[in-house]
Write a protein that holds these residues in place. Structure first.
Motif, PDB file in Angstrom:
ATOM      1  N   GLU A   1      44.107  48.483  37.205  1.00  0.00           N
ATOM      2  CA  GLU A   1      43.080  47.448  37.020  1.00  0.00           C
ATOM      3  C   GLU A   1      42.774  47.267  35.529  1.00  0.00           C
ATOM      4  O   GLU A   1      42.611  46.145  35.048  1.00  0.00           O
ATOM      5  CB  GLU A   1      41.801  47.793  37.801  1.00  0.00           C
ATOM      6  CG  GLU A   1      41.982  47.899  39.303  1.00  0.00           C
ATOM      7  CD  GLU A   1      42.274  46.556  39.997  1.00  0.00           C
ATOM      8  OE1 GLU A   1      42.348  45.522  39.328  1.00  0.00           O
ATOM      9  OE2 GLU A   1      42.449  46.578  41.228  1.00  0.00           O
TER      10      GLU A   1
ATOM     11  N   GLU B   1      39.135  41.684  36.665  1.00  0.00           N
ATOM     12  CA  GLU B   1      39.917  42.929  36.740  1.00  0.00           C
ATOM     13  C   GLU B   1      39.064  44.129  36.315  1.00  0.00           C
ATOM     14  O   GLU B   1      39.189  45.212  36.898  1.00  0.00           O
ATOM     15  CB  GLU B   1      41.172  42.845  35.855  1.00  0.00           C
ATOM     16  CG  GLU B   1      42.151  41.725  36.210  1.00  0.00           C
ATOM     17  CD  GLU B   1      42.868  41.908  37.549  1.00  0.00           C
ATOM     18  OE1 GLU B   1      42.434  42.756  38.359  1.00  0.00           O
ATOM     19  OE2 GLU B   1      43.857  41.190  37.777  1.00  0.00           O
TER      20      GLU B   1
ATOM     21  N   GLU C   1      44.062  39.501  44.269  1.00  0.00           N
ATOM     22  CA  GLU C   1      45.339  39.535  43.547  1.00  0.00           C
ATOM     23  C   GLU C   1      46.249  38.380  43.985  1.00  0.00           C
ATOM     24  O   GLU C   1      47.018  37.852  43.183  1.00  0.00           O
ATOM     25  CB  GLU C   1      46.043  40.885  43.702  1.00  0.00           C
ATOM     26  CG  GLU C   1      45.200  42.133  43.438  1.00  0.00           C
ATOM     27  CD  GLU C   1      44.385  42.152  42.140  1.00  0.00           C
ATOM     28  OE1 GLU C   1      44.477  41.219  41.324  1.00  0.00           O
ATOM     29  OE2 GLU C   1      43.626  43.112  41.954  1.00  0.00           O
TER      30      GLU C   1
ATOM     31  N   HIS D   1      37.011  45.035  39.178  1.00  0.00           N
ATOM     32  CA  HIS D   1      37.830  45.819  40.117  1.00  0.00           C
ATOM     33  C   HIS D   1      37.889  47.277  39.646  1.00  0.00           C
ATOM     34  O   HIS D   1      37.785  48.201  40.450  1.00  0.00           O
ATOM     35  CB  HIS D   1      39.264  45.275  40.196  1.00  0.00           C
ATOM     36  CG  HIS D   1      39.370  43.928  40.835  1.00  0.00           C
ATOM     37  ND1 HIS D   1      40.538  43.215  40.870  1.00  0.00           N
ATOM     38  CD2 HIS D   1      38.440  43.164  41.472  1.00  0.00           C
ATOM     39  CE1 HIS D   1      40.343  42.071  41.504  1.00  0.00           C
ATOM     40  NE2 HIS D   1      39.071  42.012  41.866  1.00  0.00           N
TER      41      HIS D   1
HETATM   42 FE   LIG Z   1      42.656  43.613  40.157  1.00  0.00          FE
END
Ligand SMILES: [Fe+2]
Ligand SMILES: [Fe+2]
Length: 215
Positions: A48, A79, A161, A82
């Motif tokens: 990530e 990201e 994703e 995440h």
């Molecule tokens: Fe991701």
């Protein structure tokens, strides 16, 4: 350049993320990853971070492309969110951070990319699209095989994703290079080889797991 639409512009030529992967993830990887999810979670956290850093690197490489900058700035923040979600999952599940060497996937994929334009931007976008597509596929495969809190997280990440795949492939297509599909195919062949051949390390994007040698 105009930003690609949600479904990647133009829709007629847009590829679905599972269509561009030329080999499915081997069942042996899925079995090993589901059994060794604690180990994999550490690499996942690194992936990530790497995904955010790939987006930032593209922003530094192409600062004149406003549409790309806006989209990748949002993507990099997503990201990193995440990453924070994976960190929270690691804490909740009692998974300690262990320093790991990266697998071969990212390094070997980068080796075949063109390093100057014309060509470099297309290759960077297409390779990012392939990585996102493979991530989406693997999250989908793992989600039903993991304990409840992770299963839900992996289901959600798989959807994110897949959206990132569409974003990168949409920008790649919008460059207008007549050979973009042929180049995507070449890179997809290389990517499929990497996940279909034996690899000692178990990582989120690794190949077929090699059984550990008896001690
Ligand atoms: Fe991701
Ligand atoms: Fe992503």
């Amino acid at each position: 350049m105009k930003a690609p639409a949600r479904r990647a512009a133009p829709a007629s030529a847009a590829a679905e993320h599972d269509e561009i992967l030329l080999a499915p993830t081997p069942a042996a990887w899925v079995r090993a990853a589901a059994a060794r999810w604690r180990e994999l979670l550490v690499d996942h956290a690194n992936c990530e971070k790497k995904a955010a850093s790939t987006a930032l690197a593209l922003m530094f490489a192409y600062p004149e492309d406003r549409a790309l900058l806006r989209a990748l700035s949002r993507l990099a923040r997503e990201e990193l969110r995440h990453f924070e979600q994976v960190l929270r999952a690691m804490e909740g599940l009692g998974v300690a951070f262990v320093r790991q060497r990266p697998g071969r996937y990212g390094h070997q994929l980068r080796r075949v990319l063109r390093t100057s334009d014309p060509g470099r931007k297309l290759d960077l976008l297409l390779s990012a699209a392939l990585i996102e597509a493979r991530s989406a596929e693997r999250f989908g495969l793992l989600a039903p095989r993991l304990p409840a809190p992770l299963a839900r997280l992996y289901q959600e990440l798989g959807e994110s994703e897949a959206r990132h795949f569409e974003l990168y492939s949409g920008f790649a297509e919008a460059l207008g290079s007549p050979d973009w599909r042929a180049r995507l195919h070449e890179l997809a062949v290389h990517e499929a080889q990497l996940i279909s051949t034996p690899e000692a390390a178990l990582r989120f994007h690794s190949g077929i797991p090699v059984p550990a040698a008896p001690a």
